[in-house]
Design a protein around this motif. Structure first.
Motif, PDB file in Angstrom:
ATOM      1  N   ALA A  22      91.497 -30.228 -16.730  1.00 43.19           N
ATOM      2  CA  ALA A  22      92.913 -30.592 -16.583  1.00 43.19           C
ATOM      3  C   ALA A  22      93.082 -32.106 -16.680  1.00 43.19           C
ATOM      4  CB  ALA A  22      93.464 -30.078 -15.257  1.00 43.19           C
ATOM      5  N   LEU A  23      92.143 -32.859 -16.127  1.00 39.16           N
ATOM      6  CA  LEU A  23      92.198 -34.320 -16.215  1.00 39.16           C
ATOM      7  C   LEU A  23      92.085 -34.776 -17.667  1.00 39.16           C
ATOM      8  CD1 LEU A  23      92.292 -37.070 -14.760  1.00 39.16           C
ATOM      9  CD2 LEU A  23      89.808 -36.950 -14.640  1.00 39.16           C
ATOM     10  N   LEU A  24      91.206 -34.160 -18.434  1.00 40.94           N
ATOM     11  CA  LEU A  24      91.079 -34.512 -19.847  1.00 40.94           C
ATOM     12  C   LEU A  24      92.375 -34.230 -20.604  1.00 40.94           C
ATOM     13  CD1 LEU A  24      87.491 -33.171 -20.588  1.00 40.94           C
ATOM     14  CD2 LEU A  24      88.204 -35.570 -20.508  1.00 40.94           C
ATOM     15  N   ILE A  74      82.206 -40.063 -27.573  1.00 41.97           N
ATOM     16  CA  ILE A  74      81.710 -38.836 -26.952  1.00 41.97           C
ATOM     17  C   ILE A  74      82.570 -37.682 -27.431  1.00 41.97           C
ATOM     18  CG2 ILE A  74      81.386 -37.583 -24.779  1.00 41.97           C
ATOM     19  CD1 ILE A  74      80.987 -40.295 -23.399  1.00 41.97           C
ATOM     20  N   SER A  75      81.937 -36.587 -27.777  1.00 50.14           N
ATOM     21  CA  SER A  75      82.689 -35.370 -28.064  1.00 50.14           C
ATOM     22  C   SER A  75      82.174 -34.270 -27.141  1.00 50.14           C
ATOM     23  CB  SER A  75      82.571 -34.958 -29.536  1.00 50.14           C
ATOM     24  OG  SER A  75      81.244 -34.656 -29.862  1.00 50.14           O
ATOM     25  N   LEU A  76      83.106 -33.486 -26.634  1.00 47.99           N
ATOM     26  CA  LEU A  76      82.801 -32.377 -25.738  1.00 47.99           C
ATOM     27  C   LEU A  76      83.411 -31.119 -26.324  1.00 47.99           C
ATOM     28  CD1 LEU A  76      83.817 -34.053 -22.344  1.00 47.99           C
ATOM     29  CD2 LEU A  76      81.526 -33.937 -23.335  1.00 47.99           C
ATOM     30  N   GLY A  77      82.724 -30.012 -26.221  1.00 47.23           N
ATOM     31  CA  GLY A  77      83.262 -28.756 -26.728  1.00 47.23           C
ATOM     32  C   GLY A  77      82.812 -27.593 -25.873  1.00 47.23           C
ATOM     33  N   GLY A  78      83.609 -26.545 -25.888  1.00 46.40           N
ATOM     34  CA  GLY A  78      83.251 -25.357 -25.121  1.00 46.40           C
ATOM     35  C   GLY A  78      84.434 -24.451 -24.938  1.00 46.40           C
ATOM     36  N   GLN A  79      84.373 -23.668 -23.881  1.00 44.01           N
ATOM     37  CA  GLN A  79      85.472 -22.751 -23.630  1.00 44.01           C
ATOM     38  C   GLN A  79      86.493 -23.384 -22.694  1.00 44.01           C
ATOM     39  OE1 GLN A  79      82.624 -19.786 -22.483  1.00 44.01           O
ATOM     40  NE2 GLN A  79      83.407 -19.741 -20.399  1.00 44.01           N
ATOM     41  N   TYR A  80      87.745 -23.116 -22.985  1.00 42.20           N
ATOM     42  CA  TYR A  80      88.859 -23.616 -22.196  1.00 42.20           C
ATOM     43  C   TYR A  80      88.873 -22.905 -20.852  1.00 42.20           C
ATOM     44  CZ  TYR A  80      93.756 -24.200 -20.775  1.00 42.20           C
ATOM     45  OH  TYR A  80      94.897 -24.466 -20.095  1.00 42.20           O
ATOM     46  N   GLU A  81      88.917 -23.678 -19.785  1.00 39.73           N
ATOM     47  CA  GLU A  81      88.993 -23.153 -18.420  1.00 39.73           C
ATOM     48  C   GLU A  81      90.265 -23.694 -17.794  1.00 39.73           C
ATOM     49  OE1 GLU A  81      86.943 -20.995 -17.041  1.00 39.73           O
ATOM     50  OE2 GLU A  81      85.315 -21.020 -18.505  1.00 39.73           O
ATOM     51  N   GLN A  82      91.291 -22.873 -17.741  1.00 42.90           N
ATOM     52  CA  GLN A  82      92.623 -23.304 -17.304  1.00 42.90           C
ATOM     53  C   GLN A  82      92.635 -23.893 -15.895  1.00 42.90           C
ATOM     54  OE1 GLN A  82      95.588 -20.346 -17.951  1.00 42.90           O
ATOM     55  NE2 GLN A  82      97.165 -21.452 -16.848  1.00 42.90           N
ATOM     56  N   ASP A  83      91.828 -23.352 -14.978  1.00 40.04           N
ATOM     57  CA  ASP A  83      91.857 -23.793 -13.585  1.00 40.04           C
ATOM     58  C   ASP A  83      90.828 -24.860 -13.254  1.00 40.04           C
ATOM     59  OD1 ASP A  83      93.940 -22.005 -13.091  1.00 40.04           O
ATOM     60  OD2 ASP A  83      92.538 -20.376 -12.619  1.00 40.04           O
ATOM     61  N   ASP A  84      90.099 -25.380 -14.246  1.00 39.45           N
ATOM     62  CA  ASP A  84      89.077 -26.391 -14.003  1.00 39.45           C
ATOM     63  C   ASP A  84      89.727 -27.767 -13.907  1.00 39.45           C
ATOM     64  OD1 ASP A  84      86.268 -27.219 -13.821  1.00 39.45           O
ATOM     65  OD2 ASP A  84      86.634 -28.163 -15.766  1.00 39.45           O
ATOM     66  N   ALA A  85      89.608 -28.420 -12.761  1.00 38.82           N
ATOM     67  CA  ALA A  85      90.252 -29.727 -12.538  1.00 38.82           C
ATOM     68  C   ALA A  85      89.765 -30.800 -13.517  1.00 38.82           C
ATOM     69  CB  ALA A  85      90.063 -30.174 -11.093  1.00 38.82           C
ATOM     70  N   PRO A  86      88.460 -30.912 -13.814  1.00 41.96           N
ATOM     71  CA  PRO A  86      88.029 -31.910 -14.795  1.00 41.96           C
ATOM     72  C   PRO A  86      88.622 -31.667 -16.190  1.00 41.96           C
ATOM     73  CG  PRO A  86      86.194 -31.304 -13.419  1.00 41.96           C
ATOM     74  CD  PRO A  86      87.304 -30.345 -13.099  1.00 41.96           C
TER      75      PRO A  86
END
Length: 133
Positions: free
Chosen positions: A77-79, A63-75
């Motif tokens: 942060a888990l990645l 699986i590959s995921l891409g997008g904009q970095y969201e510093q406060d997003d818990a998911p």
């Protein structure tokens, strides 16, 4: 069969195989899921047909995921945090139905340019069987 747009896709990332609304990963703009199987050559010199014979072995997923970095997003942060632990990624193409994949993070990349957003790219590999959601 009806086509669907990609924009209602929901992607959840959690440390356990049960997820809730807090595990919805925000900022993602693209995903790729590749289910594959190992193909084993079982051809024999005694076979006179002139064609190879094959048998499928173990299956795998990447699986590959891409997008904009969201510093406060818990998911997100888990990645960033799961070095060798299993993360559970659920991808629901229509926002309701899909699959949950136990995965290991293979790579996590951030990229930014002076006139753009900080973007992330995550590669994951399967760590067990997918489950229908």
């Amino acid at each position: 069969m009806a086509s669907i747009a990609a924009h209602p896709v929901e992607i959840y990332v959690a440390a356990a195989d049960e997820q809730d609304a807090n595990d919805l990963c925000v900022g993602l703009k693209e995903f790729t899921i590749k289910d594959s199987a190992t193909v084993l050559d079982i051809s024999s010199m005694a076979d006179s047909t002139g064609y190879k014979k094959r048998l499928t072995g173990l299956t795998d997923v990447s699986i590959s995921l891409g997008g904009q970095y969201e510093q406060d997003d818990a998911p997100q942060a888990l990645l960033r945090a799961v070095a060798s632990a299993t993360a559970y990624v659920s991808i629901l193409p229509d926002g309701v139905n899909g699959y949950a994949y136990p995965c290991v993070v293979e790579s996590y990349e951030l990229k930014g340019e002076i006139d753009g957003l900080v973007e992330l790219s995550v590669s994951l590999v399967g760590n067990g069987a997918k489950v229908t959601k």
